[in-house]
Design a protein around this motif. Structure first.
Motif, PDB file in Angstrom:
ATOM      1  N   ARG A 297       0.832  -1.212   0.000  1.00 29.33           N
ATOM      2  CA  ARG A 297       0.000   0.000   0.000  1.00 29.33           C
ATOM      3  C   ARG A 297       0.863   1.258   0.000  1.00 29.33           C
ATOM      4  O   ARG A 297       0.532   2.245  -0.662  1.00 29.33           O
ATOM      5  CB  ARG A 297      -0.919  -0.020   1.227  1.00 29.33           C
ATOM      6  CG  ARG A 297      -1.943   1.114   1.281  1.00 29.33           C
ATOM      7  CD  ARG A 297      -3.109   0.848   0.349  1.00 29.33           C
ATOM      8  NE  ARG A 297      -4.103   1.904   0.436  1.00 29.33           N
ATOM      9  CZ  ARG A 297      -5.124   1.928   1.302  1.00 29.33           C
ATOM     10  NH1 ARG A 297      -5.278   0.941   2.177  1.00 29.33           N
ATOM     11  NH2 ARG A 297      -5.994   2.912   1.284  1.00 29.33           N
TER      12      ARG A 297
ATOM     13  N   GLU B 161       2.237   1.679  -3.454  1.00 37.12           N
ATOM     14  CA  GLU B 161       1.206   2.197  -4.361  1.00 37.12           C
ATOM     15  C   GLU B 161       1.046   3.702  -4.197  1.00 37.12           C
ATOM     16  O   GLU B 161       0.816   4.424  -5.174  1.00 37.12           O
ATOM     17  CB  GLU B 161      -0.128   1.504  -4.080  1.00 37.12           C
ATOM     18  CG  GLU B 161      -0.181   0.055  -4.523  1.00 37.12           C
ATOM     19  CD  GLU B 161      -1.490  -0.604  -4.139  1.00 37.12           C
ATOM     20  OE1 GLU B 161      -2.019  -1.369  -4.952  1.00 37.12           O
ATOM     21  OE2 GLU B 161      -1.981  -0.349  -3.033  1.00 37.12           O
ATOM     22  N   THR B 162       1.172   4.170  -2.977  1.00 44.29           N
ATOM     23  CA  THR B 162       1.081   5.606  -2.728  1.00 44.29           C
ATOM     24  C   THR B 162       2.302   6.332  -3.269  1.00 44.29           C
ATOM     25  O   THR B 162       2.191   7.407  -3.874  1.00 44.29           O
ATOM     26  CB  THR B 162       0.948   5.874  -1.214  1.00 44.29           C
ATOM     27  OG1 THR B 162      -0.212   5.197  -0.721  1.00 44.29           O
ATOM     28  CG2 THR B 162       0.814   7.359  -0.928  1.00 44.29           C
TER      29      THR B 162
ATOM     30  N   VAL C  62       4.220   5.630  -5.775  1.00 47.10           N
ATOM     31  CA  VAL C  62       4.326   5.748  -7.226  1.00 47.10           C
ATOM     32  C   VAL C  62       3.469   6.885  -7.777  1.00 47.10           C
ATOM     33  O   VAL C  62       3.565   7.215  -8.966  1.00 47.10           O
ATOM     34  CB  VAL C  62       3.961   4.425  -7.946  1.00 47.10           C
ATOM     35  CG1 VAL C  62       4.911   3.324  -7.569  1.00 47.10           C
ATOM     36  CG2 VAL C  62       2.514   4.026  -7.671  1.00 47.10           C
ATOM     37  N   LEU C  63       2.643   7.493  -6.937  1.00 46.63           N
ATOM     38  CA  LEU C  63       1.876   8.660  -7.374  1.00 46.63           C
ATOM     39  C   LEU C  63       2.732   9.917  -7.400  1.00 46.63           C
ATOM     40  O   LEU C  63       2.316  10.937  -7.952  1.00 46.63           O
ATOM     41  CB  LEU C  63       0.673   8.877  -6.444  1.00 46.63           C
ATOM     42  CG  LEU C  63      -0.332   7.729  -6.351  1.00 46.63           C
ATOM     43  CD1 LEU C  63      -1.408   8.061  -5.320  1.00 46.63           C
ATOM     44  CD2 LEU C  63      -0.955   7.442  -7.708  1.00 46.63           C
ATOM     45  N   ALA C  64       3.910   9.866  -6.814  1.00 44.20           N
ATOM     46  CA  ALA C  64       4.787  11.034  -6.780  1.00 44.20           C
ATOM     47  C   ALA C  64       5.236  11.408  -8.191  1.00 44.20           C
ATOM     48  O   ALA C  64       5.433  10.531  -9.048  1.00 44.20           O
ATOM     49  CB  ALA C  64       6.014  10.749  -5.914  1.00 44.20           C
ATOM     50  N   PRO C  65       5.383  12.710  -8.483  1.00 50.74           N
ATOM     51  CA  PRO C  65       5.826  13.140  -9.813  1.00 50.74           C
ATOM     52  C   PRO C  65       7.126  12.467 -10.252  1.00 50.74           C
ATOM     53  O   PRO C  65       7.319  12.218 -11.437  1.00 50.74           O
ATOM     54  CB  PRO C  65       6.010  14.655  -9.651  1.00 50.74           C
ATOM     55  CG  PRO C  65       5.065  15.023  -8.565  1.00 50.74           C
ATOM     56  CD  PRO C  65       5.082  13.861  -7.606  1.00 50.74           C
TER      57      PRO C  65
ATOM     58  N   SER D  93       8.025   9.488  -9.877  1.00 49.30           N
ATOM     59  CA  SER D  93       7.745   8.181 -10.474  1.00 49.30           C
ATOM     60  C   SER D  93       7.413   8.328 -11.952  1.00 49.30           C
ATOM     61  O   SER D  93       7.814   7.506 -12.784  1.00 49.30           O
ATOM     62  CB  SER D  93       6.585   7.505  -9.735  1.00 49.30           C
ATOM     63  OG  SER D  93       6.947   7.182  -8.417  1.00 49.30           O
ATOM     64  N   ALA D  94       6.683   9.387 -12.290  1.00 51.77           N
ATOM     65  CA  ALA D  94       6.396   9.655 -13.696  1.00 51.77           C
ATOM     66  C   ALA D  94       7.687   9.968 -14.449  1.00 51.77           C
ATOM     67  O   ALA D  94       7.857   9.582 -15.612  1.00 51.77           O
ATOM     68  CB  ALA D  94       5.415  10.819 -13.819  1.00 51.77           C
TER      69      ALA D  94
ATOM     70  N   GLU E 124       9.367   6.703 -15.304  1.00 55.30           N
ATOM     71  CA  GLU E 124       8.705   6.053 -16.438  1.00 55.30           C
ATOM     72  C   GLU E 124       9.094   6.722 -17.750  1.00 55.30           C
ATOM     73  O   GLU E 124       9.297   6.056 -18.772  1.00 55.30           O
ATOM     74  CB  GLU E 124       7.191   6.084 -16.253  1.00 55.30           C
ATOM     75  CG  GLU E 124       6.687   5.249 -15.086  1.00 55.30           C
ATOM     76  CD  GLU E 124       5.186   5.349 -14.929  1.00 55.30           C
ATOM     77  OE1 GLU E 124       4.540   5.957 -15.803  1.00 55.30           O
ATOM     78  OE2 GLU E 124       4.664   4.817 -13.932  1.00 55.30           O
TER      79      GLU E 124
ATOM     80  N   ASP F 126       4.146  15.929 -20.286  1.00 48.03           N
ATOM     81  CA  ASP F 126       3.328  15.416 -19.194  1.00 48.03           C
ATOM     82  C   ASP F 126       2.995  16.472 -18.162  1.00 48.03           C
ATOM     83  O   ASP F 126       2.252  16.217 -17.223  1.00 48.03           O
ATOM     84  CB  ASP F 126       4.050  14.256 -18.488  1.00 48.03           C
ATOM     85  CG  ASP F 126       4.165  13.038 -19.394  1.00 48.03           C
ATOM     86  OD1 ASP F 126       3.377  12.944 -20.368  1.00 48.03           O
ATOM     87  OD2 ASP F 126       5.013  12.171 -19.127  1.00 48.03           O
TER      88      ASP F 126
END
Length: 262
Positions: free
Chosen positions: A73, A76-77, A79-82, A84-85, A88, A253
């Motif tokens: 959990r 999962e939280t 990976v919402l951080a900028p 993480s983008a 990718e 993005d």
């Protein structure tokens, strides 16, 4: 006798919870309640109560041996951080860069006085151990990506870095504040940083900045490898091309990545 006014203020629930989560690091991925108590400075009873809450929410997972590790959990939280983008966006270009240069390819951001590796592509276990699993930290002055990030950080950050003791990893590491200031000025002027043997003997690095839509430097992209292959003319065009592609992705993005600690 300790009076209420002289006693240390009680830590809030949030502070205690963060202390428990902060007890985990790269070398301590699984911890028992006793470990967590020792590393957080909290009583075992307090740790037990908070850990049960974290486990119930999924922030911590119970291991077969009775210890605890970071839970799904929380990942999962995270990976919402900028950032993480950014990982990718950068990853495929780092793979290409690695293939083009035969050197390890990396992207890093600054956090305080360290560079934090977000992604590292290499088939050399020795390089990976020295420079970078994702999440690993290195002092800014000792690497090419670090020097790029420091050169474009706020003046106060640069002053703090130059006033602090500069650790010497090898004889080639910059440990003099005036010399570091000169190097940072050169990095800003030339648009890249190149180092040879500053973190490990016979290893070099080359890096350039990545900017967001406002022109702010949000990351550094670079390569690391044997000094004989790390030359600006050889690797520079490939690193700049990778940075341009990552930069385009960042801007498309709409990523706005804060310069932490600026």
């Amino acid at each position: 006798m300790t009076t209420p006014h002289s006693a240390a203020p009680e830590r809030s629930v949030v502070d205690r919870t963060l202390s428990i989560l902060g007890a985990f690091d790269r070398d301590n991925r699984t911890l028992t309640l006793s470990d967590l108590s020792r590393r957080s400075g909290l009583p075992v009873a307090t740790v037990h109560r908070i850990v049960n809450k974290l486990h119930g929410w999924g922030a911590l997972e119970r291991c077969p041996d009775g210890g605890y590790s970071i839970g799904l959990r929380l990942w999962e939280t995270a990976v919402l951080a900028p950032r993480s983008a950014l990982v990718e966006t950068a990853r495929p270009h780092l793979v290409t860069l690695h293939g083009q240069t035969s050197a390890a390819a990396t992207v890093a951001v600054r956090d305080g006085g360290d560079s934090v590796c977000l992604s590292f592509v290499s088939d050399d276990p020795e390089l990976t151990a020295c420079h970078g699993d994702p999440g690993s930290r290195l002092p800014l002055h000792a690497t090419a990506v670090g020097q790029v990030l420091l050169a474009h950080a706020a003046v106060t950050v640069q002053q703090d870095a130059c006033s602090a003791p500069l650790r010497g990893f090898t004889p080639a590491t910059i440990t003099d504040a005036a010399q570091l200031q000169q190097r940072l000025a050169k990095v800003r002027r030339e648009g890249f940083a190149v180092v040879h043997g500053t973190l490990a003997p016979e290893r070099g690095g080359f890096a350039v900045p990545v900017r967001d839509s406002r022109g702010a430097v949000v990351a550094a992209v670079g390569v690391v490898g044997p000094v004989e292959i790390i030359h600006p003319r050889r690797v520079g065009p490939h690193v700049r091309a990778a940075a341009a592609m990552i930069q385009r992705g960042v801007r498309n993005d709409g990523l706005r990545i804060a310069d932490v600690g600026a």
